[in-house]
Design a protein around this motif. Structure first.
Motif, PDB file in Angstrom:
ATOM      1  N   GLU A 143       0.695  -0.836  -0.283  1.00 21.28           N
ATOM      2  CA  GLU A 143       0.070   0.104  -0.114  1.00 21.28           C
ATOM      3  C   GLU A 143       1.028   1.277  -0.318  1.00 21.28           C
ATOM      4  O   GLU A 143       2.378   1.451   1.377  1.00 21.28           O
ATOM      5  CB  GLU A 143      -0.671  -0.363   1.550  1.00 21.28           C
ATOM      6  CG  GLU A 143      -2.186   0.941   1.315  1.00 21.28           C
ATOM      7  CD  GLU A 143      -2.590   0.820   2.761  1.00 21.28           C
ATOM      8  OE1 GLU A 143      -2.618   2.166   3.259  1.00 21.28           O
ATOM      9  OE2 GLU A 143      -3.127  -0.045   3.257  1.00 21.28           O
ATOM     10  N   SER A 144       0.390   1.814  -0.838  1.00 18.44           N
ATOM     11  CA  SER A 144       1.584   3.788  -1.415  1.00 18.44           C
ATOM     12  C   SER A 144       1.067   4.792   0.026  1.00 18.44           C
ATOM     13  O   SER A 144       0.334   4.320   0.595  1.00 18.44           O
ATOM     14  CB  SER A 144       1.056   3.828  -2.436  1.00 18.44           C
ATOM     15  OG  SER A 144       0.002   4.184  -2.677  1.00 18.44           O
ATOM     16  N   GLU A 152       4.199   1.331  -4.138  1.00 15.37           N
ATOM     17  CA  GLU A 152       3.609  -0.039  -3.991  1.00 15.37           C
ATOM     18  C   GLU A 152       3.594  -1.013  -5.081  1.00 15.37           C
ATOM     19  O   GLU A 152       4.372  -0.058  -5.643  1.00 15.37           O
ATOM     20  CB  GLU A 152       1.856  -0.126  -4.304  1.00 15.37           C
ATOM     21  CG  GLU A 152       0.972  -1.332  -4.201  1.00 15.37           C
ATOM     22  CD  GLU A 152      -0.222  -1.203  -5.221  1.00 15.37           C
ATOM     23  OE1 GLU A 152      -0.988  -2.332  -4.772  1.00 15.37           O
ATOM     24  OE2 GLU A 152      -1.179  -0.235  -4.958  1.00 15.37           O
ATOM     25  N   GLY A 153       4.285  -1.663  -4.154  1.00 10.04           N
ATOM     26  CA  GLY A 153       5.232  -2.767  -4.899  1.00 10.04           C
ATOM     27  C   GLY A 153       6.781  -2.800  -4.749  1.00 10.04           C
ATOM     28  O   GLY A 153       6.304  -2.330  -3.092  1.00 10.04           O
TER      29      GLY A 153
END
Length: 536
Positions: free
Chosen positions: A383-384, A394-395
């Motif tokens: 979650e950013s 995110e990621g």
């Protein structure tokens, strides 16, 4: 006549060559001896360190012997004096010098690593060995002109009763004896009520148990206590003095303290037997550890045979019984650390019905340094969010030390707050573990890592147990299966053991998640390999 002169010259040249050869032999032998001593030094240092498997030590010994033989051949090879011979000798000297310097350097690195591990496993403390059962600190407001206890004999004091009653009474007894038998003292049910009158000027001097000062960040009125007050004295209470005060305590009922013994029990063979480590994160940047709130509370369940690790996070505000309380009064989990790591461990052992074998404490500075020293970490961020001026996409993201610390501390950016913070902390721990175990070359950076962590991390693991774990990993270079799980709860306001008679924010446990945590711990200890589905 000419023939005789020529013969004489040749004889002189022969003797000169013989002398040069003899001198060179002594020089070459000395150079080889120094290289041999340095090689023996680094090999013995590697053996003493205890981290290297036998096959690595064998390879190291073989390389050192081969290089010594090469140096010998270069230094002594060839009988005719020519350019090639001189070049070989020069090369031999360079090789011997490089090997000597390198061996001494690496041997010293191994020695430093060994010493630093000893420091981490036998942490330095600022505490003395004297009998001190409680430390009461005396404060006035910054605006006060008072600078010492002697100037306070005619002022009004405020103390906290209840659980702190005996220690407060012992401190007041000492002050009456030293300053004024008619000392004016008012007692309060908790530090918050004392703080109100202290800030308003109804009392001019506040006597506070040093343990209570670690709670002020949780009490809005007192959050800036350090900035608003000045310490003018400290009163140490011995065990006999506290015992006498308990009998004569005039400050009302209190929850009698339960003193507990060391809560951990080491396994016999850490390379084979499963074990549990309590990871405690301290909300401080101070070098060397005192008792402090524990804002990170993670159990690492390790099974060396199945190469399975389970990380279980417990929210800092979890509302559980405080083992210090004889009545079983509940408290926030973070407050248990104020009384010592053994209270945190006992509280978690009772919660999860398990036995914790070791603990590791690390503070903010230690986290930053560790991440930077291993070259940063890469994690998957689900979650950013923004935290302390850092933006986290995110990621998959790569973090340095300060970024990793801000990532692990943030909770206000998430709907489920502390629960998400706990999961992020476990993501960070997993990433650091994977980085270290998948990069055997980091052993070469151990000196920097351990030097930087000295004073910011402590553990009760024995140095030979740490050595055994490193040796095991270097020997098989295994990939570990790491799973994470977080117990949850719902928030509310309630009374706590550490701050009686005032409501603080707490997290009430969802016991269904606790029971699942208990089951997951048992399954790892029993040798089962968990999957992602098991921890959902």
């Amino acid at each position: 006549m000419k023939h005789s002169a020529k013969k004489k010259i040749e004889e002189e040249q022969r003797l000169a060559r013989k002398k040069r050869t003899l001198r060179w032999s002594f020089v070459a032998a000395f150079v080889l001896l120094i290289q041999a001593i340095a090689s023996g030094f680094v090999f013995l240092a590697a053996c003493k360190l205890g981290m290297f498997p036998t096959w690595i030590l064998a390879v190291m010994a073989g390389v050192l012997v081969v290089l010594l033989l090469i140096s010998s051949l270069l230094l002594f090879a060839g009988k005719k004096e020519n350019l090639a011979k001189n070049f070989r000798r020069f090369t031999g000297i360079i090789l011997a010098a490089v090997m000597t310097v390198t061996s001494v350097y690496i041997g010293n690195v191994f020695g430093t690593v060994d010493n630093t591990i000893e420091n981490i496993t036998a942490p330095t403390t600022t505490e003395t060995q004297e009998d001190v059962a409680a430390v009461m600190q005396v404060y006035v407001l910054n605006s006060s002109t008072v600078t010492s206890l002697e100037e306070c004999k005619d002022l009004k004091f405020g103390v906290v009763g209840g659980n702190d009653g005996p220690a407060s009474f012992a401190a007041v007894t000492k002050l009456k004896s030293d300053l004024n038998p008619q000392l004016k003292v008012s007692d309060y049910k908790n530090i918050n009520l004392l703080g109100i009158d202290f800030y308003h000027g109804d009392v001019q001097v506040a006597i506070i148990n040093d343990l209570n000062l670690k709670l002020v960040k949780d009490i809005p009125l007192l959050a800036n206590w350090v900035d608003n007050t000045k310490l003018i004295g400290e009163i140490k209470i011995s065990t006999p003095e506290l015992a006498a005060a308990e009998k004569a305590n005039p400050y009302g009922n209190y929850d009698k303290v339960v003193e507990i013994k060391p809560a951990t029990s080491a396994v016999e063979n850490i390379e084979v037997e499963p074990f549990i480590i309590y990871i405690s994160g301290s909300d401080t940047r101070e070098e060397y550890f005192t008792t402090e709130r524990s804002d990170v509370n993670i159990l690492m369940v390790v099974n060396p045979q199945t190469k399975q690790i389970l990380l279980i996070n417990t929210p800092r505000d979890y509302y559980i019984p405080n083992p210090r309380s004889s009545a079983g009064t509940k408290d926030k989990l973070t407050h248990l650390g104020i009384y010592g790591v053994d209270y945190s461990i006992t509280g978690l052992e009772n919660l999860y019905d398990c036995e914790i074998n070791y603990y590791v404490q690390i503070n903010f500075t230690g986290t930053e340094k560790l991440v930077d020293d291993i070259g940063g970490v890469t994690i998957y961020n689900p979650e950013s969010f923004t935290a302390e001026d850092y933006w986290y996409d995110e990621g998959e993201i790569t973090l340095n030390g300060p970024e990793a610390l801000a990532y692990a501390r943030e909770r206000h950016a998430f709907a489920d707050g502390d629960n998400m913070r706990g999961r992020n902390q476990m993501r960070l721990i997993e990433a650091m573990f994977n980085k270290v175990t998948s990069s055997p070359t980091l052993i070469l950076n151990y000196q920097t890592i351990l030097d930087d962590l000295d004073g910011y991390i402590v553990t009760n693991m024995e140095s030979d147990e740490i050595d055994a774990l490193v040796k095991m990993q270097l020997n098989d270079l295994a990939t570990w299966n790491i799973q994470t799980y977080a117990v949850t709860g719902w928030g509310g306001m309630d009374y706590t053991y550490s701050a009686p008679y005032q409501e603080l924010y707490v997290t009430y446990p969802y016991m269904s998640t606790v029971y699942k945590g208990q089951d997951l711990i048992d399954r790892v200890l029993d040798g089962e390999t968990l999957t992602e589905e098991d921890v959902e």
